[in-house]
Motif scaffolding. Sequence first.
Motif, PDB file in Angstrom:
ATOM      1  N   HIS A 427       8.776  -3.661   8.467  1.00 40.34           N
ATOM      2  CA  HIS A 427       8.493  -2.654   6.850  1.00 40.34           C
ATOM      3  C   HIS A 427       7.307  -2.393   6.661  1.00 40.34           C
ATOM      4  CE1 HIS A 427       8.487  -7.198   6.550  1.00 40.34           C
ATOM      5  NE2 HIS A 427       7.785  -7.049   5.706  1.00 40.34           N
ATOM      6  N   VAL A 428       6.817  -1.432   5.455  1.00 35.56           N
ATOM      7  CA  VAL A 428       5.146  -1.195   4.637  1.00 35.56           C
ATOM      8  C   VAL A 428       6.084  -2.470   3.493  1.00 35.56           C
ATOM      9  CG1 VAL A 428       3.896   0.073   4.099  1.00 35.56           C
ATOM     10  CG2 VAL A 428       4.735   0.293   6.304  1.00 35.56           C
ATOM     11  N   ASP A 429       5.355  -2.393   2.961  1.00 35.48           N
ATOM     12  CA  ASP A 429       5.316  -3.055   1.204  1.00 35.48           C
ATOM     13  C   ASP A 429       4.247  -2.534   0.820  1.00 35.48           C
ATOM     14  OD1 ASP A 429       7.110  -5.313   1.447  1.00 35.48           O
ATOM     15  OD2 ASP A 429       5.795  -6.399   2.210  1.00 35.48           O
ATOM     16  N   LEU A 430       4.579  -1.459  -0.433  1.00 39.17           N
ATOM     17  CA  LEU A 430       3.843  -1.413  -1.831  1.00 39.17           C
ATOM     18  C   LEU A 430       3.142  -2.161  -2.510  1.00 39.17           C
ATOM     19  CD1 LEU A 430       2.113   0.779  -2.788  1.00 39.17           C
ATOM     20  CD2 LEU A 430       4.180   1.572  -4.035  1.00 39.17           C
ATOM     21  N   ILE A 431       2.681  -3.021  -2.967  1.00 39.28           N
ATOM     22  CA  ILE A 431       1.921  -3.822  -3.692  1.00 39.28           C
ATOM     23  C   ILE A 431       1.394  -3.817  -5.035  1.00 39.28           C
ATOM     24  CG2 ILE A 431       0.592  -6.207  -3.870  1.00 39.28           C
ATOM     25  CD1 ILE A 431       1.408  -6.498  -0.843  1.00 39.28           C
ATOM     26  N   ALA A 432       1.386  -4.089  -5.815  1.00 37.44           N
ATOM     27  CA  ALA A 432       0.389  -3.647  -7.296  1.00 37.44           C
ATOM     28  C   ALA A 432       0.252  -4.518  -8.146  1.00 37.44           C
ATOM     29  CB  ALA A 432       1.986  -2.736  -8.179  1.00 37.44           C
ATOM     30  N   GLY A 433      -0.412  -4.943  -8.540  1.00 37.34           N
ATOM     31  CA  GLY A 433      -1.535  -5.802  -9.764  1.00 37.34           C
ATOM     32  C   GLY A 433      -2.396  -5.057 -10.535  1.00 37.34           C
ATOM     33  N   ASP A 434      -1.784  -6.084 -11.817  1.00 34.08           N
ATOM     34  CA  ASP A 434      -2.715  -5.471 -13.192  1.00 34.08           C
ATOM     35  C   ASP A 434      -4.288  -5.453 -12.750  1.00 34.08           C
ATOM     36  OD1 ASP A 434       0.100  -4.939 -13.926  1.00 34.08           O
ATOM     37  OD2 ASP A 434       0.123  -6.813 -15.379  1.00 34.08           O
ATOM     38  N   ARG A 455       2.837  -8.448  -7.286  1.00 32.37           N
ATOM     39  CA  ARG A 455       4.115  -8.536  -6.597  1.00 32.37           C
ATOM     40  C   ARG A 455       4.394  -6.997  -6.010  1.00 32.37           C
ATOM     41  NH1 ARG A 455       1.499  -5.811 -11.522  1.00 32.37           N
ATOM     42  NH2 ARG A 455       2.896  -3.630 -12.346  1.00 32.37           N
ATOM     43  N   VAL A 456       4.940  -7.095  -4.830  1.00 31.06           N
ATOM     44  CA  VAL A 456       5.875  -6.123  -4.563  1.00 31.06           C
ATOM     45  C   VAL A 456       6.671  -5.248  -5.035  1.00 31.06           C
ATOM     46  CG1 VAL A 456       6.731  -5.711  -2.151  1.00 31.06           C
ATOM     47  CG2 VAL A 456       5.715  -7.372  -2.227  1.00 31.06           C
ATOM     48  N   VAL A 457       6.341  -3.932  -5.583  1.00 28.67           N
ATOM     49  CA  VAL A 457       6.694  -2.860  -6.120  1.00 28.67           C
ATOM     50  C   VAL A 457       7.890  -2.311  -5.644  1.00 28.67           C
ATOM     51  CG1 VAL A 457       6.317  -0.723  -6.836  1.00 28.67           C
ATOM     52  CG2 VAL A 457       4.685  -2.379  -7.451  1.00 28.67           C
ATOM     53  N   ALA A 458       7.876  -2.303  -4.085  1.00 29.05           N
ATOM     54  CA  ALA A 458       8.831  -1.764  -2.884  1.00 29.05           C
ATOM     55  C   ALA A 458       8.734  -2.221  -1.832  1.00 29.05           C
ATOM     56  CB  ALA A 458       8.189   0.433  -3.119  1.00 29.05           C
ATOM     57  N   ARG A 459      10.054  -2.467  -1.101  1.00 28.13           N
ATOM     58  CA  ARG A 459       9.411  -2.593   0.345  1.00 28.13           C
ATOM     59  C   ARG A 459      10.572  -1.282   0.989  1.00 28.13           C
ATOM     60  NH1 ARG A 459      10.910  -8.582   1.300  1.00 28.13           N
ATOM     61  NH2 ARG A 459       8.314  -8.221   0.507  1.00 28.13           N
ATOM     62  N   PHE A 460       9.712  -0.821   1.737  1.00 30.19           N
ATOM     63  CA  PHE A 460      10.849   0.517   2.984  1.00 30.19           C
ATOM     64  C   PHE A 460      10.751   0.183   4.560  1.00 30.19           C
ATOM     65  CE2 PHE A 460       6.742   1.745  -0.532  1.00 30.19           C
ATOM     66  CZ  PHE A 460       7.827   2.232  -0.780  1.00 30.19           C
ATOM     67  N   ASN A 461      11.277   0.637   4.929  1.00 32.26           N
ATOM     68  CA  ASN A 461      11.888   0.664   6.245  1.00 32.26           C
ATOM     69  C   ASN A 461      12.630   1.886   6.858  1.00 32.26           C
ATOM     70  OD1 ASN A 461      14.950   0.180   5.531  1.00 32.26           O
ATOM     71  ND2 ASN A 461      15.354  -1.471   5.595  1.00 32.26           N
ATOM     72  N   ALA A 462      12.843   1.988   8.428  1.00 32.24           N
ATOM     73  CA  ALA A 462      12.530   2.860   8.638  1.00 32.24           C
ATOM     74  C   ALA A 462      14.245   3.779   8.121  1.00 32.24           C
ATOM     75  CB  ALA A 462      13.718   2.481   9.743  1.00 32.24           C
TER      76      ALA A 462
END
Length: 546
Positions: A427-434, A455-462
């Motif tokens: 999986h790949v995590d898209l992380i965001a911070g202010d 925070r982890v905005v989205a977690r993507f898998n296959a």
Amino acid sequence: MNIRADSPFSRRARWTLLACAVALSACGGDSDSDPVGGGDPDPAPPVARSGGWTHGDLHVHTFQSDDAQVSLESVLDDGFDRYQLDWMALSNHLRLSGRDHTGTSLQGGAIPFSRGLVDYEKPYVEQAQAEGRYQGKTVFSTVEWDMPSHDHVNIGIGLDDPYGEDSLRAVAQFEYLFTNRDPVLFDPALVASLSDQTRAYSTHADSLKALAWLRDRHPDSYMLLNHPNRYMNKYTVAQLREMNDLAPEIFFAIEGMVGNQMEPDRGGYVEAYTDANLTSRTYGGTDYIVAKLGGPWDALLGEGRRIWTVANSDYHFTTAQGRYSSGYAPGEYAKTYVWLEDDARTPADLLAALRGGRLFGVFGDLIDALDFQAEGAGDGAVMGGELSVANGDQVTVTIRFRSPESNHYEYPLESGHRVNARPVVDHVDLIAGDVTAPAAPGDAGYAEAANPSTRVVARFNANDWTVGEDGFATITHTLTVTGDQYLRLRGTNLAPNVAGETVDGEPQPDRKVDLGNDAARFDAINARNYNDLWFYSNPIFVTVEG
């Protein structure tokens, strides 16, 4: 210098079974976890560009570091010929050395690094160039400095011409001014030329003085913070802010994905394994500063600081005397990928690209390419860049990555027998911070080592990506911008919850491999490392206009 001439149930047996299992399952696995966040079926158009990904290592030792056991020739052969790196920074200790680049003891006694650079490293590299070896590769010299009151940093001085006379003199001046070497070890003329400057090698203030010296006298230089939390309390986040404020073009990088991965204490992080020392551990091989979600790195990024993370080998030897292990060869396990424009392959080009931030680090060849961009209102930005949008605008994030067919996992270690395990991203995590305004010295926020907004905005898998004929997996995600922020990525071959490894996707502290049999220990360390692979991108900053 740009080189262009182009037992069956014994403990050992149990580890053998483990390693064989790792060969089949480590380095990959699909995730059945549900994605987090929404997707966008239409990828954003790629940002216009020219050039390509190059990969290298900024932290490599040879015999000229007294704790290393490898020749300069073997380092270059491994890095460039065996593992196909594009560039490499030699980084021997800024200390006395009693050996030359081949490991031969010096008859006259130990000499300063700067003299060994002139007498041994530079001539060998130039000879290799003249012979047409390492075609199209870039190699240059840096030093690993014992930073006063802190730990190790790599200093690259004079990258416009790192083996030129002016740069070599600058290295000698730096060694004289900012170490406690005996003056008789240096050229009297050099000592005399520095009579108006005070030597400084004891305090944090002395460290700042050295940074300012590089900034003012040799701006074509950089400082890389190596294995920063290896020992407790060597740096405070306030000190990191102070160094970046003082010389942002010099201090802009942290070795987050540390070397010495073949140490039983992963990365050589040898502080006692107690809860009090959890900040002095690696997490999936990555220093706490970078691995901790919302931790010190995020605190720095949350002020808009352009401080990047890299991955290095810190190579001294893999195994020695059949008893000890240290790290992988350059290019074997850890790589930093840097985007370089076409025909831009000099050390100065690399320095400019490193400062620009379009780079990512990876272990075990989990991926070998990563395109990460954010696009909104007709504009786009890539890693290290900044996207300006209006409040409330939608931004489309496009992630494209590729994994190679196999990595360099061997069993047994150093046998030459490649397992040919294919690394697979779980999986790949898209992380965001202010992002807020930087704290000022003296303010309480200047010592803040956390960014609670991360925070982890989205977690993507296959289930969330498509794979094209070119082997690239493509992900898109749309988010609405309501304030200044940064976006970054991390990916792994591990599922979000793996006992002892991950909890809700967060990497857990690495455990020590403590086996009495040396060969079994080596193989168990190697299996540990290849069963726990990560990549980390650098951020894209998204700024709300006005």
